[in-house]
Enzyme design. Sequence first.
Site, PDB file in Angstrom:
ATOM      1  N   ASP A   1     -11.500   1.710   3.468  1.00 32.50           N
ATOM      2  CA  ASP A   1     -11.300   0.461   2.865  1.00 32.50           C
ATOM      3  C   ASP A   1     -13.447   0.273   2.926  1.00 32.50           C
ATOM      4  OD1 ASP A   1      -9.897  -1.563   3.118  1.00 32.50           O
ATOM      5  OD2 ASP A   1      -9.094  -1.344   5.036  1.00 32.50           O
TER       6      ASP A   1
ATOM      7  N   GLN B   1      -5.231  -2.132   9.032  1.00 32.89           N
ATOM      8  CA  GLN B   1      -4.756  -3.300   8.616  1.00 32.89           C
ATOM      9  C   GLN B   1      -5.739  -4.238   9.989  1.00 32.89           C
ATOM     10  OE1 GLN B   1      -3.333  -3.878   5.734  1.00 32.89           O
ATOM     11  NE2 GLN B   1      -4.124  -6.334   5.542  1.00 32.89           N
TER      12      GLN B   1
ATOM     13  N   LYS C   1       1.079  -1.477  -0.097  1.00 31.91           N
ATOM     14  CA  LYS C   1      -0.165  -0.378   0.165  1.00 31.91           C
ATOM     15  C   LYS C   1       0.833   1.047   0.101  1.00 31.91           C
ATOM     16  CE  LYS C   1      -3.815  -2.377   1.763  1.00 31.91           C
ATOM     17  NZ  LYS C   1      -4.858  -3.425   3.518  1.00 31.91           N
TER      18      LYS C   1
END
Length: 284
Positions: free
Chosen positions: A119, A96, A52
């Site tokens: 997300d 995460q 990322k």
Amino acid sequence: MGKIIDGNLISAKVKDEVKNEVEKLKMKGITPCLAVIIVGSDPASRVYVNNKKKACEYTGMKSLEFALPEETSQEELLNLIDKLNEDKQVNGILCQLPLPKSIDEETVLNKIAPEKDVDAFHPLNVGHIMIGDAKLLPCTPAGVVEMLDYSNIDLKGKTCAIIGRSNIVGKPMAMLMVQRDATVTVCHSKTKNLSEITRNSDIIISSAGRKNLITADMVKDGAVVIDVSINRDENGKLCGDVDYENVKEKASYITPVPGGVGPMTISVLMKNTLMATKSQNGEA
Ligand code: NAD
């Protein structure tokens, strides 16, 4: 033999589009910034976070990493998210997963400000996905739709079997396919007639996390087969749910693992960070 949908190629094109847009924003003095939080030292999570960061670098975005020790308390994590929510320089926040067992995932994800939730896991964003007016897209499912679009696969009226009903993949995938006029059947571990459903489907999207679940006899001639899963075979090699070698002989299009859906997830994350930045700056 089916055409192979190259996720690396399509993902690179999406990232280039984002890069161009980022350049335009920078000329206006705006640099998108993604904050990535990682708790603990899970090796797979480490790889994802590094990828990322690399994608941010490539597209010209700023990335901030907050690597917290395994023993971080939920309160400390929530406090960090509060600070990032308030920080005007930060446009996107990503935590995460998985988190250590002592931390409640839902509480943490719900703490991220919906407009920075790149997300798209916050209930408000999930609601927008359901309604069909989401600005921030569910990364993996939207990546699958990008691949289908790029390959000019018509979805209207097509029968589509989605295998898996998780909040991250299966459920939002079903929503996106319905919005694109496909007729969707969502299958899961309690589904009784899986092969009958897949054999009658024009499109199969598998996200069960079970290697060799989808064999050639379960696929009709000319079907489009998308393999979301990332498993390891007996030799430790990455593989998906689909018996790729045999299914590719019957499918019209198929995605490999690795090099299929995986890279798309990150490129949609970059798109979301760009979108979040634009909308926070009155540019979208
Ligand atoms: P999950 O474990 O939360 O969900 C799996 C789903 O599959 C469940 O709904 C379950 O009911 C269903 N399932 C399990 N066994 C089944 C069977 N035998 N028949 C039918 N359905 C069955 O997993 P997830 O988070 O949705 O992830 C799924 C897979 O996708 C994993 O392999 C994961 O690593 C991968 N993944 C890949 C990406 C990517 O970027 N490519 C992103 C997210 C997840």
